[in-house]
Write an enzyme that holds these catalytic residues in place. Structure first.
Site, short mmCIF file in Angstrom:
data_model
loop_
_atom_site.label_atom_id
_atom_site.label_comp_id
_atom_site.label_asym_id
_atom_site.label_seq_id
_atom_site.Cartn_x
_atom_site.Cartn_y
_atom_site.Cartn_z
N SER A 161 40.37 44.06 37.64
CA SER A 161 39.18 44.89 37.83
C SER A 161 39.04 45.33 39.28
O SER A 161 38.30 46.27 39.57
CB SER A 161 37.93 44.09 37.48
OG SER A 161 37.99 43.61 36.18
N HIS A 189 43.83 49.69 33.74
CA HIS A 189 42.52 49.01 33.74
C HIS A 189 41.72 49.48 32.52
O HIS A 189 41.06 50.52 32.55
CB HIS A 189 41.81 49.34 35.06
CG HIS A 189 40.47 48.70 35.20
ND1 HIS A 189 39.45 49.23 35.94
CD2 HIS A 189 39.98 47.55 34.66
CE1 HIS A 189 38.40 48.45 35.87
NE2 HIS A 189 38.69 47.43 35.10
N GLU A 201 41.66 53.34 33.35
CA GLU A 201 41.90 53.78 34.72
C GLU A 201 43.31 53.35 35.11
O GLU A 201 43.67 52.18 34.94
CB GLU A 201 40.87 53.05 35.59
CG GLU A 201 40.57 53.64 36.90
CD GLU A 201 39.45 52.87 37.59
OE1 GLU A 201 39.10 51.75 37.18
OE2 GLU A 201 38.93 53.41 38.57
N ASN A 239 34.73 50.31 38.85
CA ASN A 239 33.91 49.21 39.37
C ASN A 239 33.27 49.51 40.72
O ASN A 239 32.29 48.89 41.09
CB ASN A 239 34.72 47.93 39.42
CG ASN A 239 34.85 47.37 38.02
OD1 ASN A 239 33.89 47.37 37.26
ND2 ASN A 239 36.04 46.94 37.65
N1 LIG Z 1 35.63 41.30 30.87
C1 LIG Z 1 35.58 42.60 31.17
O1 LIG Z 1 34.63 43.33 30.82
C2 LIG Z 1 36.73 43.23 31.90
C3 LIG Z 1 36.84 44.62 31.93
C4 LIG Z 1 37.93 45.21 32.56
C5 LIG Z 1 38.89 44.39 33.18
N2 LIG Z 1 38.74 43.03 33.14
C6 LIG Z 1 39.77 42.21 33.78
O2 LIG Z 1 40.65 41.73 32.77
C7 LIG Z 1 41.17 40.45 33.15
C8 LIG Z 1 40.87 39.44 32.07
O3 LIG Z 1 39.48 39.35 31.89
P1 LIG Z 1 38.84 38.68 30.57
O4 LIG Z 1 37.39 39.02 30.61
O5 LIG Z 1 39.65 39.03 29.36
O6 LIG Z 1 39.04 37.12 30.90
P2 LIG Z 1 38.92 35.89 29.91
O7 LIG Z 1 38.46 34.75 30.74
O8 LIG Z 1 38.15 36.26 28.68
O9 LIG Z 1 40.45 35.64 29.42
C9 LIG Z 1 41.49 35.22 30.27
C10 LIG Z 1 42.56 34.53 29.44
O10 LIG Z 1 43.66 34.22 30.30
C11 LIG Z 1 44.16 32.94 29.95
N3 LIG Z 1 44.88 32.39 31.08
C12 LIG Z 1 44.41 31.80 32.20
N4 LIG Z 1 45.42 31.45 33.01
C13 LIG Z 1 46.57 31.82 32.39
C14 LIG Z 1 47.94 31.73 32.71
N5 LIG Z 1 48.34 31.20 33.88
N6 LIG Z 1 48.85 32.20 31.83
C15 LIG Z 1 48.45 32.75 30.66
N7 LIG Z 1 47.16 32.86 30.29
C16 LIG Z 1 46.23 32.42 31.15
C17 LIG Z 1 42.92 32.14 29.57
O11 LIG Z 1 43.27 31.02 28.74
C18 LIG Z 1 42.09 33.19 28.84
O12 LIG Z 1 42.37 33.18 27.44
C19 LIG Z 1 40.53 40.13 34.52
O13 LIG Z 1 41.41 40.56 35.53
C20 LIG Z 1 39.27 40.97 34.51
O14 LIG Z 1 38.82 41.28 35.80
C21 LIG Z 1 37.70 42.43 32.50
#
Ligand SMILES: NC(=O)c1ccc[n+]([C@@H]2O[C@H](COP(=O)([O-])OP(=O)(O)OC[C@H]3O[C@@H](n4cnc5c(N)ncnc54)[C@H](O)[C@@H]3O)[C@@H](O)[C@H]2O)c1
Length: 331
Positions: A161, A189, A201, A239
């Site tokens: 993000s 993104h 994005e 963002n």
């Molecule tokens: N949540 C949102 O609205 C949103 C929107 C756009 C982008 N993002 C970005 O997307 C990414 C993920 O966000 P999310 O909300 O899905 O997070 P989340 O916490 O829901 O999921 C992350 C997953 O990664 C896994 N994980 C952690 N360490 C790991 C590793 N070393 N190897 C493999 N898997 C691993 C965890 O077990 C978990 O299932 C982040 O970079 C976030 O900034 C999030």
């Protein structure tokens, strides 16, 4: 896929590599398999949309078996446990019930998805999308591993993000002049929830090759998305605009300018968005919101991006929003 010589756009480096064919549409058509790292809210959505729309086999890897079984355990496991549906099953069932897809299409998407806890299972995929938590050191470590385990032609995309794509790309090598891996790093993104939001994005780092950027844009189009290209600048486009809005709403709450319901109601009903900023923060994840604000604040040095104190306290309390069951609302 044909072999050819890629020309590094940013550094003018010429290197030999197995790569995609010659035009952007062809590069994207050459993507025959996808790997998604992280089966959280974003990774599950990305994997599902890649299987459904681009119709390619998808390997979904997560370090946590629990995350995988909650998100995507299928058939046998479900029959055995016959209790709650996984996240992906729920999404597919909803699409079928609303006649957005047929049962056959749901079955086909399901058949394209496989899971693993080992990053080494990306050794033969063409396009990898990383979606692990927004922790810089974790992403750097993962991209250094991806550079070693992925095929030498694979695109290495991040769903970050806010973290600099140039820094993530730099983590693929100890020799900055060797761009064989860093030139294949790009950001795709996706927006949350991925199956619903059309926008993606696409961000290049300094090392990203034009072929990589073009392939990412075209492959996201194959996933049915509408792409915007933005610079590798703190917060990128989405963002840079959205998070200060959410942060300001939380500051309004902590300083008593309005209560939770008033804040969300005025923005929802006054700007015609589906949810107010506090509910949206809960859906995004308060830890993610805090991480992004910290990046904006640190990297610009501009006090207008100071994260709200209340936001930090809520994360300290473990109240991360919808995913933890409690945030500004209870779930
Ligand atoms: N949540 C949102 O609205 C949103 C929107 C756009 C982008 N993002 C970005 O997307 C990414 C993920 O966000 P999310 O909300 O899905 O997070 P989340 O916490 O829901 O999921 C992350 C997953 O990664 C896994 N994980 C952690 N360490 C790991 C590793 N070393 N190897 C493999 N898997 C691993 C965890 O077990 C978990 O299932 C982040 O970079 C976030 O900034 C999030």
């Amino acid at each position: 896929m044909a072999s050819s010589i890629l020309r590094g756009r940013a550094l003018g480096v010429v290197r030999q590599a197995r790569c995609f064919s010659s035009t952007p549409r062809q590069y994207a058509a050459d993507v025959k398999s996808v790997g998604v790292l992280g089966a959280g809210q974003m990774g599950l959505g990305i994997a599902l949309v890649a299987a459904q729309k681009a119709q390619v086999p998808v390997t979904l890897v997560d370090a946590s078996e629990q995350a995988l079984s909650k998100g995507i355990a299928f058939a046998g496991a479900l029959e055995l446990r016959a209790r709650e549906l996984t996240v992906i099953e729920k999404l597919l069932a909803k699409d079928v019930s609303k006649s957005r897809i047929t049962q056959e299409q749901a079955d086909q998407a399901r058949s394209l998805l496989t899971t693993s806890t080992k990053i080494e299972d990306f050794s033969s995929v063409d396009f990898i999308i990383e979606a692990v938590p927004e922790i810089p050191e974790l992403k750097f470590d993962i991209f250094s591993k991806l550079a070693k385990v992925a095929p030498p032609h694979a695109i290495l995309a991040t769903n970050t993000s806010s973290i600099s794509i140039t820094r993530i790309a730099a983590a693929t090598t100890t020799d900055p002049n060797d761009t064989s891996a860093s030139s294949r790093v790009v950001s795709t993104h996706f927006m949350n929830p991925v199956p619903v939001q059309k926008g993606v994005e696409i961000i290049s780092g300094l090392q990203t090759s034009k072929e990589t950027l073009d392939t990412a844009v075209e492959f996201c189009k194959r996933m049915g998305k509408v792409t915007s290209v933005s610079a590798d600048s703190p917060g990128f486009l989405a963002n840079r605009i959205l998070m200060p809005y959410i942060n300001e709403a939380i500051i309004c709450l902590e300083t008593g300018v309005g209560d939770r319901d008033s804040i969300d109601a005025i923005m929802k009903n006054g700007t015609n968005v589906p949810m107010g900023p506090l509910q949206l923060a809960d859906f995004i994840g308060l830890d993610t919101c805090l991480s992004i604000m910290k990046v904006l604040h640190t990297e610009t040095g501009d006090s207008k991006y100071r994260p709200s104190v209340l936001l930090g306290k809520m994360v300290d309390a473990g109240w991360l929003g919808k995913k933890s069951g409690k945030g500004f609302y209870d779930y």
